[in-house]
Scaffold this motif. Structure first.
Motif, PDB file in Angstrom:
ATOM      1  N   THR A 205      97.128 117.047 -86.377  1.00 23.46           N
ATOM      2  CA  THR A 205      98.356 116.345 -86.009  1.00 23.46           C
ATOM      3  C   THR A 205      98.031 114.863 -85.940  1.00 23.46           C
ATOM      4  O   THR A 205      97.052 114.470 -85.300  1.00 23.46           O
ATOM      5  N   ILE A 206      98.838 114.057 -86.604  1.00 24.51           N
ATOM      6  CA  ILE A 206      98.629 112.611 -86.614  1.00 24.51           C
ATOM      7  C   ILE A 206      99.779 111.953 -85.862  1.00 24.51           C
ATOM      8  O   ILE A 206     100.951 112.213 -86.131  1.00 24.51           O
ATOM      9  N   LEU A 207      99.411 111.106 -84.905  1.00 23.79           N
ATOM     10  CA  LEU A 207     100.391 110.358 -84.122  1.00 23.79           C
ATOM     11  C   LEU A 207     100.395 108.894 -84.546  1.00 23.79           C
ATOM     12  O   LEU A 207      99.361 108.344 -84.919  1.00 23.79           O
ATOM     13  N   ALA A 208     101.548 108.291 -84.460  1.00 27.07           N
ATOM     14  CA  ALA A 208     101.679 106.840 -84.646  1.00 27.07           C
ATOM     15  C   ALA A 208     102.830 106.376 -83.778  1.00 27.07           C
ATOM     16  O   ALA A 208     103.926 106.943 -83.832  1.00 27.07           O
ATOM     17  N   THR A 209     102.583 105.384 -82.948  1.00 26.33           N
ATOM     18  CA  THR A 209     103.571 104.847 -82.010  1.00 26.33           C
ATOM     19  C   THR A 209     104.273 105.946 -81.224  1.00 26.33           C
ATOM     20  O   THR A 209     105.487 105.917 -81.023  1.00 26.33           O
ATOM     21  N   GLY A 210     103.473 106.920 -80.782  1.00 21.38           N
ATOM     22  CA  GLY A 210     103.992 107.967 -79.918  1.00 21.38           C
ATOM     23  C   GLY A 210     104.744 109.082 -80.604  1.00 21.38           C
ATOM     24  O   GLY A 210     105.276 109.969 -79.938  1.00 21.38           O
ATOM     25  N   ARG A 211     104.787 109.070 -81.918  1.00 21.81           N
ATOM     26  CA  ARG A 211     105.515 110.098 -82.658  1.00 21.81           C
ATOM     27  C   ARG A 211     104.576 110.849 -83.597  1.00 21.81           C
ATOM     28  O   ARG A 211     103.580 110.304 -84.064  1.00 21.81           O
ATOM     29  N   VAL A 212     104.937 112.085 -83.892  1.00 18.13           N
ATOM     30  CA  VAL A 212     104.189 112.867 -84.865  1.00 18.13           C
ATOM     31  C   VAL A 212     104.629 112.442 -86.267  1.00 18.13           C
ATOM     32  O   VAL A 212     105.814 112.557 -86.615  1.00 18.13           O
ATOM     33  N   VAL A 213     103.676 111.953 -87.069  1.00 20.83           N
ATOM     34  CA  VAL A 213     103.999 111.584 -88.444  1.00 20.83           C
ATOM     35  C   VAL A 213     103.509 112.637 -89.425  1.00 20.83           C
ATOM     36  O   VAL A 213     103.880 112.630 -90.593  1.00 20.83           O
ATOM     37  N   PHE A 214     102.664 113.530 -88.953  1.00 20.01           N
ATOM     38  CA  PHE A 214     102.247 114.678 -89.759  1.00 20.01           C
ATOM     39  C   PHE A 214     101.670 115.730 -88.830  1.00 20.01           C
ATOM     40  O   PHE A 214     100.964 115.413 -87.871  1.00 20.01           O
ATOM     41  N   SER A 215     101.956 116.998 -89.122  1.00 18.61           N
ATOM     42  CA  SER A 215     101.310 118.102 -88.421  1.00 18.61           C
ATOM     43  C   SER A 215     101.277 119.291 -89.362  1.00 18.61           C
ATOM     44  O   SER A 215     102.315 119.724 -89.871  1.00 18.61           O
ATOM     45  N   GLY A 216     100.084 119.800 -89.624  1.00 13.49           N
ATOM     46  CA  GLY A 216      99.982 120.925 -90.533  1.00 13.49           C
ATOM     47  C   GLY A 216      98.567 121.105 -91.039  1.00 13.49           C
ATOM     48  O   GLY A 216      97.618 120.499 -90.532  1.00 13.49           O
ATOM     49  N   LEU A 303      95.679 106.619 -93.582  1.00  8.89           N
ATOM     50  CA  LEU A 303      96.044 105.211 -93.673  1.00  8.89           C
ATOM     51  C   LEU A 303      97.465 105.038 -94.198  1.00  8.89           C
ATOM     52  O   LEU A 303      98.224 104.195 -93.716  1.00  8.89           O
ATOM     53  N   ALA A 304      97.828 105.863 -95.171  1.00  9.56           N
ATOM     54  CA  ALA A 304      99.167 105.758 -95.739  1.00  9.56           C
ATOM     55  C   ALA A 304     100.238 106.100 -94.711  1.00  9.56           C
ATOM     56  O   ALA A 304     101.325 105.515 -94.709  1.00  9.56           O
ATOM     57  N   LEU A 305      99.928 107.035 -93.808  1.00  5.79           N
ATOM     58  CA  LEU A 305     100.902 107.474 -92.815  1.00  5.79           C
ATOM     59  C   LEU A 305     100.999 106.531 -91.615  1.00  5.79           C
ATOM     60  O   LEU A 305     102.037 106.465 -90.965  1.00  5.79           O
ATOM     61  N   THR A 306      99.915 105.845 -91.305  1.00  3.53           N
ATOM     62  CA  THR A 306      99.886 105.096 -90.052  1.00  3.53           C
ATOM     63  C   THR A 306      99.879 103.576 -90.211  1.00  3.53           C
ATOM     64  O   THR A 306     100.265 102.869 -89.277  1.00  3.53           O
ATOM     65  N   GLU A 307      99.444 103.056 -91.336  1.00  9.72           N
ATOM     66  CA  GLU A 307      99.339 101.600 -91.469  1.00  9.72           C
ATOM     67  C   GLU A 307     100.660 100.858 -91.310  1.00  9.72           C
ATOM     68  O   GLU A 307     100.687  99.799 -90.690  1.00  9.72           O
TER      69      GLU A 307
END
Length: 313
Positions: A205-216, A303-307
């Protein structure tokens, strides 16, 4: 039948004043699975780990741990162990004394056999009677893991457990975590190290600014990396360069190396185009000696999801 869950969280929110640390977080971790948690600094990882360990209470949402709904701090069911921001240890005590004290405080088996077994499992037997004030970061992390193991956890929550570990120590810790998962323990592993997540986790699970941007699944995340830069070392760099330039979907980025016969090409390509290039190299009799991504597919996707996002905490 669905796999039993160690964690089921839905719509979890947590704020600190005007700062939203967690914004409707969903998270499911199966028992016997190692689930990675990643994100840039300030993404909300530490806040989420604190909720899982019962150190704080969510403002909203539903959190179930080991089948029990958790609605207040310090109310997690037995069988949950781990640490956030490093383990808490008594610097004036030895490793053995620390574990005995922590076991007694937690109501766990504090016998010499139990303490010695935990120290042995994490590879600290030789320093068991050394005071922890002189321990390196890696040794402290391993001692924190030993303390968590004393409670025979069914859910283990770890924050950067590979911090400060040398390659042998990291391999040892990875072995411990894999054995625990095989025995049915659910594990949440927070780390900035993509190699740790790739080696251990089946899901992330990847978080960015308190939100899930990917989980799987990890494989699905890596697939989002699309075209990447790859280092290509062959027996004939010039021929390889010509073939690369003539292969659809591939762009030659550059070359490294001081000798013409030892140059490593850097090419930008998606996996299908790269497969086609490898096939052409083999048919042309050019030996392929190395083919590695400059940045791992997982790191590229991260990097693509969080930058583009700006951290808030």
């Amino acid at each position: 039948m669905d796999r039993p869950f160690a964690i089921r969280a839905h719509g979890i929110t947590k704020s600190f004043g005007d700062v939203v640390a967690l914004d409707h977080i969903d998270l499911e971790v199966g028992r016997g699975r190692i689930h990675g948690l990643a994100g840039p600094n300030g993404a909300g990882k530490t806040t989420l780990l604190g909720l899982l360990l019962g150190l704080a209470t969510a403002d909203g949402g539903r959190l179930e741990i080991l089948g029990t709904r958790v609605e207040r701090a310090l109310a997690t069911p037995r069988g949950v162990a781990g640490f956030v921001d490093g383990p808490g240890l008594y610097p004036s005590l030895t490793a053995r004394q620390n574990l005995a004290a922590l076991a007694a405080l937690g109501g766990h088996d504090a016998s010499p056999a139990a303490v010695g077994g935990a120290l042995d499992e994490v590879g600290l037997t030789e320093v068991a009677d050394d005071r922890t004030r002189g321990f390196s970061l890696g040794m402290r992390q391993r001692l924190g893991l030993a303390a968590a193991l004393l409670g025979r956890p069914r859910l283990l929550v770890l924050d950067e457990p590979s911090n400060g570990l040398d390659p042998a120590g990291k391999q040892h810790v990875h072995g411990v975590l894999n054995r625990l998962a095989e025995q049915g323990t659910g594990i949440v592993l927070s780390s900035h190290r993509m190699d740790d997540l790739e080696a251990l986790c089946s899901e992330v699970t990847i978080l960015a600014t308190g939100r899930v941007v990917f989980s799987g699944p990890l494989d699905e995340l890596a697939d989002r990396g699309r075209a990447l830069d790859y280092r290509l070392l062959t027996s004939d760099p010039e021929a390889a360069g010509r073939l690369a330039e003539d292969t659809a979907g591939i762009r030659v980025v550059g070359a490294t190396g001081v000798r013409p016969d030892a140059r490593t090409l850097v090419v930008h390509a998606p996996v299908p185009a790269l497969d086609a290039l490898v096939d052409r190299l083999v048919r042309a009799g050019v030996a392929l000696r190395e083919l590695t991504p400059v940045v791992s597919p997982l790191e590229a996707a991260f990097l693509a999801l969080t930058e583009p996002r700006e951290a808030v905490r």
